[in-house]
Enzyme design. Sequence first.
Site, PDB file in Angstrom:
ATOM      1  N   ASP A  25       0.874  -1.171   0.000  1.00 57.83           N
ATOM      2  CA  ASP A  25       0.000   0.000   0.000  1.00 57.83           C
ATOM      3  C   ASP A  25       0.912   1.221   0.000  1.00 57.83           C
ATOM      4  OD1 ASP A  25      -1.669   2.099   0.493  1.00 57.83           O
ATOM      5  OD2 ASP A  25      -2.480   1.331   2.380  1.00 57.83           O
ATOM      6  N   LYS A  86       3.070  11.403  -3.177  1.00 54.49           N
ATOM      7  CA  LYS A  86       2.097  10.690  -4.006  1.00 54.49           C
ATOM      8  C   LYS A  86       1.148  11.681  -4.691  1.00 54.49           C
ATOM      9  CE  LYS A  86      -1.448   7.102  -3.490  1.00 54.49           C
ATOM     10  NZ  LYS A  86      -2.014   6.157  -2.501  1.00 54.49           N
ATOM     11  N   GLU A 185      -7.230   0.638  -4.523  1.00 53.63           N
ATOM     12  CA  GLU A 185      -7.255   0.528  -3.064  1.00 53.63           C
ATOM     13  C   GLU A 185      -8.594   0.045  -2.512  1.00 53.63           C
ATOM     14  OE1 GLU A 185      -5.791   4.393  -1.989  1.00 53.63           O
ATOM     15  OE2 GLU A 185      -3.778   3.912  -2.721  1.00 53.63           O
ATOM     16  N   ASP A 207     -13.155   5.265   1.013  1.00 60.85           N
ATOM     17  CA  ASP A 207     -11.717   5.271   1.300  1.00 60.85           C
ATOM     18  C   ASP A 207     -11.180   6.696   1.300  1.00 60.85           C
ATOM     19  OD1 ASP A 207      -8.977   5.050   1.327  1.00 60.85           O
ATOM     20  OD2 ASP A 207      -8.833   3.644  -0.349  1.00 60.85           O
TER      21      ASP A 207
END
Lengths: 620, 175
Positions: A25, A86, A185, A207
């Site tokens: 992850d 990211k 994800e 999420d």
Amino acid sequence: MALLQIAEPGQSAAPHEHKLAIGIDLGTTNSLVATVQSGEARTLTDISGAAMLPSVVRYQADSTTVGEQAAQAATQDPANTLISVKRFLGKTQAEIQQSYGQLPYDFCEHDGALAIKTAAGKISPVTASSDILIALKQRAEESFAGQDILGAVITVPAYFDDAQRQSTKDAAELAGIKVLRLLNEPTAAAVAYGLDSGQEGIIAVYDLGGGTFDISVLRLNQGVFEVLATGGDSSLGGDDFDSLLVDYFKRETGVMNLSPSVLRLFINKAKACKEALSQYAKVNVGLEFDDEKHMVEVTREKFEELAVPLVKKTLRSCRRAVKDAGIENDDVLQVVMVGGSTRMPIVRNQVAEFFSKEPLTSIDPDRVVALGAALQADVLVGNKPDSDMLLLDVLPLSLGLETMGGLVEKIIPRNTTIPVARAQEFTTFKDGQTAMSLHVLQGERELVDDCRSLAKFSLKGIPPMAAGAAHIRVTFKVDADGLLSVSAMEKSTGVQADIQVKPSFGLSDDQVANMLKESMTNAKGDMQARMLKEQQVEALRVIEALDASLATDSQLLDETELGVLKTEIAALAAIRETAVEPSDIKAAIEKVDNASSVFAERRMDASIKKALQGQSVDNV
Amino acid sequence: MRYFELFAIPVDYQIDLATVNKNYLDLQRAVHPDRHANSSSRDKLLAVQNAAEINDALQTLKHPVKRAEYMLSELGVDIRAEQQTLQDPLFLMQQMELREELEELSSSSGPDAAIGQFEQQIKQLDGQYSAQLAVQLASADEQQWQQAADNIRKLKFVYKLRDELERIEDSLFDD
């Protein structure tokens, strides 16, 4: 180097050997690595027992540090300590400034791609991501000393566009990790929950991570996880809640212009304050810097008042995803919460109210994605040959081409199940036109300027014809990782142009290859040795795969065909043991591939027939 | 007709969606690239191609207009790339009236009831053209196929109205 035993075709060397594959992850704030052992997925920890690796890299002139140690240097060395990179993957400098405002970094361009100036030189977000991946890979290698990691499933936000996905894959390549799959994800989280509960029906995965928000609606049915619709915002996450508090601190203290290190202090305090407010009704935040001392009081009520618009924004995405899935809120059996930001009470309450049910939080929202990724990696690497599990994912954002007048014509609409291939025909609009440029875009809006530009390329050598006489067929292909490739062909002449879509602002294949070379000449690794090793592992994989296929389906080939194939396999096995040049093994693999093409086709046809056996007789 | 054969269902415009969905999952279980992750690169390439075709077949079979266009093209009448050529004054007149009705919906005093009523009208038109299509597409008569082509064009109008209605419903819900 210890070489593995090669068995004769038809008998595997070690049929029950557990193959090591990992799930990663790669998060905005924290990253994790997990693997499956004795059927159980678990996250791997560092020496101090921590599973979460802060996604922070500090670049100094002579060293690079990753994780907690780097995070602690953030306030004192903000410009060289890269946090939440990211969010910068696949983006331009302009986009970043527009989305995130003031940041303590010195952005620049490096070979046409975005980079950040640090003490160790210009660092691209891809490089920083790959340094995080390397740290995770090392952790896994140390946990299983001596065992090769055969591959990794790396998770990405479902709402990541093609440029962001491609950048993630580049980072993995740079880190020397074989990517088994880029997995969304929320789908990973659904796998962890779904396999756990064994329930069937529709689930929604909400999420909210450090930098991204995803909502996915899935149908679970006998081991198949079918994504019906997905939505979200790839630049909305916990960091945005922090920056609301940073702005609040600025207003309360009257300090509007912050130096990079004071800005970092404010951000850190804001994060801590937000986290504390999940437990307490009121938090006093002390802000000490230079010669100033401030105390700011934040009540949960005040924070929630600031946060409501962001939460409402996520709920709008939820409503659209539910609608796109063709269901009603009541059809949702379970709501799964993923990501550290779902710990905020306001998020839980609003989501519960929206779906009229209490969301599930039984698996740690920080670890659930890595666990799901590990479960899929375990299946993909071949440890569970009898598993029924299958993940059917969708394209998150529509793909299209620019047409006349700056408009976008959609070729593949969002929420189409992948893999997918679609073709569309275009024609010339001028007499004697010999070239055509194609502009590939991603997004839902109608105007080119409002969509994400993915790539531009041109088809040249069209024979001169009257306007409208040429037939140019443009084919879009999206693979199971959600990555796009585009080809164009003029039908009457067969003139062709192919491109692997590389982000307009990302890295080209050559750049990635160069970076890879640089990193290897600079660092410990001997490139030749590493490439040889990679080819040896690949050759073994090919041999084992074919052995297994031959063991069950050799009757699909006649004696001669079987003989030829077996000879090539034996040749590859021999070359694999003796070769010193990686390219020799690569060539032998290609020969085996060619020799097995008929076999591959017959096996695929046979498996399609077998899938619906019995039904064709009853129904037709 | 390849898509029908692939899904092992009878060649008929009226399809059983439950069977289509079930067979889709069985087919993907056999061909999806993830099921061939450990195979040779040939196998993987074939897997991607086959999985993409099955996904495309599903989209075509599930969508009433795409399904009809596909069946018609297999019969030799391809109208998928055509520009609109519907010539049926009565139908067009009716469409114009429906559009006007639609535009007045949002300002109506009881929009919920009005929307429900309009939905019924759309359903009725949809049912009518679909039933005709089933007969026309099963026929061996080329004239019937031309009528089927007209019916498909009409269905497209009807679905556009339905999309429009949804948008209006959404905008009312937003406030």
